[in-house]
Write a protein that holds these residues in place. Sequence first.
Motif, PDB file in Angstrom:
ATOM      1  N   LEU A 121       0.887  -1.163   0.000  1.00 58.08           N
ATOM      2  CA  LEU A 121       0.000   0.000   0.000  1.00 58.08           C
ATOM      3  C   LEU A 121       0.921   1.208   0.000  1.00 58.08           C
ATOM      4  O   LEU A 121       1.587   1.495   0.988  1.00 58.08           O
ATOM      5  N   LEU A 122       0.972   1.877  -1.139  1.00 59.86           N
ATOM      6  CA  LEU A 122       1.931   2.964  -1.352  1.00 59.86           C
ATOM      7  C   LEU A 122       1.237   4.314  -1.419  1.00 59.86           C
ATOM      8  O   LEU A 122       0.230   4.469  -2.102  1.00 59.86           O
ATOM      9  N   VAL A 123       1.804   5.283  -0.708  1.00 56.56           N
ATOM     10  CA  VAL A 123       1.324   6.661  -0.757  1.00 56.56           C
ATOM     11  C   VAL A 123       2.447   7.493  -1.357  1.00 56.56           C
ATOM     12  O   VAL A 123       3.594   7.456  -0.878  1.00 56.56           O
ATOM     13  N   ARG A 124       2.113   8.219  -2.417  1.00 53.08           N
ATOM     14  CA  ARG A 124       3.083   9.039  -3.144  1.00 53.08           C
ATOM     15  C   ARG A 124       3.763  10.027  -2.191  1.00 53.08           C
ATOM     16  O   ARG A 124       3.115  10.694  -1.406  1.00 53.08           O
ATOM     17  N   GLY A 125       5.081  10.067  -2.239  1.00 60.52           N
ATOM     18  CA  GLY A 125       5.854  10.966  -1.392  1.00 60.52           C
ATOM     19  C   GLY A 125       6.094  10.442   0.011  1.00 60.52           C
ATOM     20  O   GLY A 125       6.844  11.033   0.778  1.00 60.52           O
ATOM     21  N   VAL A 126       5.461   9.325   0.355  1.00 57.85           N
ATOM     22  CA  VAL A 126       5.614   8.736   1.689  1.00 57.85           C
ATOM     23  C   VAL A 126       6.273   7.365   1.580  1.00 57.85           C
ATOM     24  O   VAL A 126       7.201   7.045   2.302  1.00 57.85           O
ATOM     25  N   GLY A 127       5.759   6.533   0.668  1.00 58.82           N
ATOM     26  CA  GLY A 127       6.260   5.174   0.507  1.00 58.82           C
ATOM     27  C   GLY A 127       5.242   4.157   0.974  1.00 58.82           C
ATOM     28  O   GLY A 127       4.046   4.438   1.034  1.00 58.82           O
ATOM     29  N   ALA A 128       5.733   2.992   1.365  1.00 62.86           N
ATOM     30  CA  ALA A 128       4.856   1.901   1.790  1.00 62.86           C
ATOM     31  C   ALA A 128       4.311   2.189   3.189  1.00 62.86           C
ATOM     32  O   ALA A 128       5.066   2.483   4.106  1.00 62.86           O
ATOM     33  N   VAL A 129       2.990   2.112   3.305  1.00 58.88           N
ATOM     34  CA  VAL A 129       2.332   2.359   4.589  1.00 58.88           C
ATOM     35  C   VAL A 129       1.450   1.184   5.008  1.00 58.88           C
ATOM     36  O   VAL A 129       0.786   1.252   6.030  1.00 58.88           O
ATOM     37  N   GLY A 130       1.440   0.134   4.215  1.00 62.59           N
ATOM     38  CA  GLY A 130       0.608  -1.017   4.535  1.00 62.59           C
ATOM     39  C   GLY A 130       0.619  -2.035   3.419  1.00 62.59           C
ATOM     40  O   GLY A 130       1.512  -2.025   2.563  1.00 62.59           O
ATOM     41  N   THR A 131      -0.404  -2.884   3.432  1.00 66.68           N
ATOM     42  CA  THR A 131      -0.502  -3.954   2.438  1.00 66.68           C
ATOM     43  C   THR A 131      -1.950  -4.171   2.017  1.00 66.68           C
ATOM     44  O   THR A 131      -2.877  -3.913   2.783  1.00 66.68           O
TER      45      THR A 131
END
Length: 158
Positions: A121-131
């Motif tokens: 689970l990827l958020v642009r500018g943040v990276g992986a935050v989950g699955t």
Amino acid sequence: MDDYTPLLEQLLQQEQELQFSKFSNETALQLGLAILERARKLDKKITVDIRLNGQLLFLAKMDGNGPENDRWITRKINTVQHFGHSSYYMHVLYKSWNTTLQDNAFVDPLHYAAEGGSFPLLVRGVGAVGTITVSGLTGVEDHEMVVNALEPLLRGES
């Protein structure tokens, strides 16, 4: 010997493109329901698990799915969290090296599975935050179930 390079590049491109600008509990609900609806239309029986920072936001099991699917989901999530790529990417990568995750990365097969179905689970500018994880089909079908639900949802976000 098979050339897995095009598939590996495609899988990495999916990780680059299939990113959210933000992710909330409501987003998890929309995504989980979209995956379930797609499974219903295809007459597939799956389990869907969506986690944000380790917190379970969405879990649904269709008839015919039980504890074994839970174990697969946990093992796939562990793989994504450990390696930072989709579990299907890791499956193809190790297959391209003619080895397995367990033999090459020395991880316990009871806790890790390099098989399709879990996507970071990827958020642009943040990276992986989950699955985002699906279990119940073949690895490639589990992976496609996630990706094919993400694409239209993210198009609507733009």
